[in-house]
Design a protein around this motif. Sequence first.
Motif, PDB file in Angstrom:
ATOM      1  N   GLU A   1      33.232  39.363  33.046  1.00  0.00           N
ATOM      2  CA  GLU A   1      32.913  38.915  34.409  1.00  0.00           C
ATOM      3  C   GLU A   1      33.308  39.930  35.486  1.00  0.00           C
ATOM      4  OE1 GLU A   1      34.592  37.251  32.068  1.00  0.00           O
ATOM      5  OE2 GLU A   1      36.325  36.169  32.919  1.00  0.00           O
ATOM      6  N   ASP A   2      33.988  40.985  35.085  1.00  0.00           N
ATOM      7  CA  ASP A   2      34.267  42.072  36.031  1.00  0.00           C
ATOM      8  C   ASP A   2      33.050  42.973  36.225  1.00  0.00           C
ATOM      9  OD1 ASP A   2      37.609  42.490  34.659  1.00  0.00           O
ATOM     10  OD2 ASP A   2      36.945  41.261  36.364  1.00  0.00           O
ATOM     11  N   SER A   3      32.065  42.833  35.375  1.00  0.00           N
ATOM     12  CA  SER A   3      30.847  43.645  35.484  1.00  0.00           C
ATOM     13  C   SER A   3      30.155  43.354  36.813  1.00  0.00           C
ATOM     14  CB  SER A   3      29.901  43.352  34.317  1.00  0.00           C
ATOM     15  OG  SER A   3      30.483  43.740  33.089  1.00  0.00           O
ATOM     16  N   ALA A   4      29.960  44.397  37.608  1.00  0.00           N
ATOM     17  CA  ALA A   4      29.370  44.271  38.942  1.00  0.00           C
ATOM     18  C   ALA A   4      29.329  45.671  39.555  1.00  0.00           C
ATOM     19  CB  ALA A   4      30.199  43.341  39.825  1.00  0.00           C
ATOM     20  N   VAL A   5      28.848  45.727  40.787  1.00  0.00           N
ATOM     21  CA  VAL A   5      28.930  46.971  41.555  1.00  0.00           C
ATOM     22  C   VAL A   5      30.131  46.865  42.489  1.00  0.00           C
ATOM     23  CG1 VAL A   5      27.792  48.531  43.159  1.00  0.00           C
ATOM     24  CG2 VAL A   5      26.433  47.333  41.433  1.00  0.00           C
ATOM     25  N   TYR A   6      30.939  47.892  42.499  1.00  0.00           N
ATOM     26  CA  TYR A   6      32.130  47.923  43.347  1.00  0.00           C
ATOM     27  C   TYR A   6      31.947  48.986  44.426  1.00  0.00           C
ATOM     28  CZ  TYR A   6      34.351  44.962  39.903  1.00  0.00           C
ATOM     29  OH  TYR A   6      34.661  43.902  39.081  1.00  0.00           O
ATOM     30  N   PHE A   7      32.240  48.590  45.648  1.00  0.00           N
ATOM     31  CA  PHE A   7      32.152  49.503  46.779  1.00  0.00           C
ATOM     32  C   PHE A   7      33.520  49.662  47.420  1.00  0.00           C
ATOM     33  CE2 PHE A   7      27.640  50.146  47.297  1.00  0.00           C
ATOM     34  CZ  PHE A   7      27.044  49.013  46.792  1.00  0.00           C
ATOM     35  N   CYS A   8      33.894  50.899  47.694  1.00  0.00           N
ATOM     36  CA  CYS A   8      35.040  51.127  48.553  1.00  0.00           C
ATOM     37  C   CYS A   8      34.526  51.285  49.982  1.00  0.00           C
ATOM     38  CB  CYS A   8      35.806  52.367  48.125  1.00  0.00           C
ATOM     39  SG  CYS A   8      34.867  53.918  48.218  1.00  0.00           S
ATOM     40  N   ALA A   9      35.397  51.142  50.924  1.00  0.00           N
ATOM     41  CA  ALA A   9      35.021  51.310  52.321  1.00  0.00           C
ATOM     42  C   ALA A   9      36.229  51.777  53.111  1.00  0.00           C
ATOM     43  CB  ALA A   9      34.469  50.003  52.910  1.00  0.00           C
TER      44      ALA A   9
END
Lengths: 115, 114
Positions: free
Chosen positions: B83-91
Amino acid sequence: EPEVTQTPSHQVTQMGQEVILRCVPISNHLYFYWYRQILGQKVEFLVSFYNNEISEKSEIFDDQFSVERPDGSNFTLKIRSTKLEDSAMYFCASNILYRADTEAFFGQGTRLTVV
Amino acid sequence: GENVEQHPSTLSVQEGDSAVIKCTYSDSASNYFPWYKQELGKGPQLIIDIRSNVGEKKDQRIAVTLNKTAKHFSLHITETQPEDSAVYFCAASILTGGGNKLTFGTGTQLKVEL
């Protein structure tokens, strides 16, 4: 839990038509934003809005774009004459910003498709 | 203006392994660094953030580190799950007169394999 609500979830429009994307920010928030995300790309800032006026806008936010807070709850983004390249996911966000470093809450987005 | 670089663009790990995503920023005035998780068809959701006066922050399996001198910050996910599968964005964010404008990185597609 309070959330930012956006409508519609998906909008299809013909090139040259005007579209209005709607957002209901979290009720006690003071700052409102629009971001967009072209498919497969990063999220890009469009505009911020505070005290009933635009406080900052990006190069993307040209004369074809406008924002408005017509009443105490809604925050809208209008694109006057849509172009194919306006096709993207548009996200509304809000925060309360008592300090510089507060969480921005994002809505689920409106997918705009210009055909 | 601010520029945020993010690496890698894709990351595949085995379930239970750790994942590390790195970002650099250009403007030393930036003072707030959130990480967002975006699942397919949804808006970005904040998972953790760090302020410029803190070097590290942890929340269960997620941690973020910040090196102000080098102007980089990293996201660490331990004991990864599907469930950690996803797109991660820093900002990164700088307070302006108009609010808390976020400059996002290009995103990391994380895939956790069974």
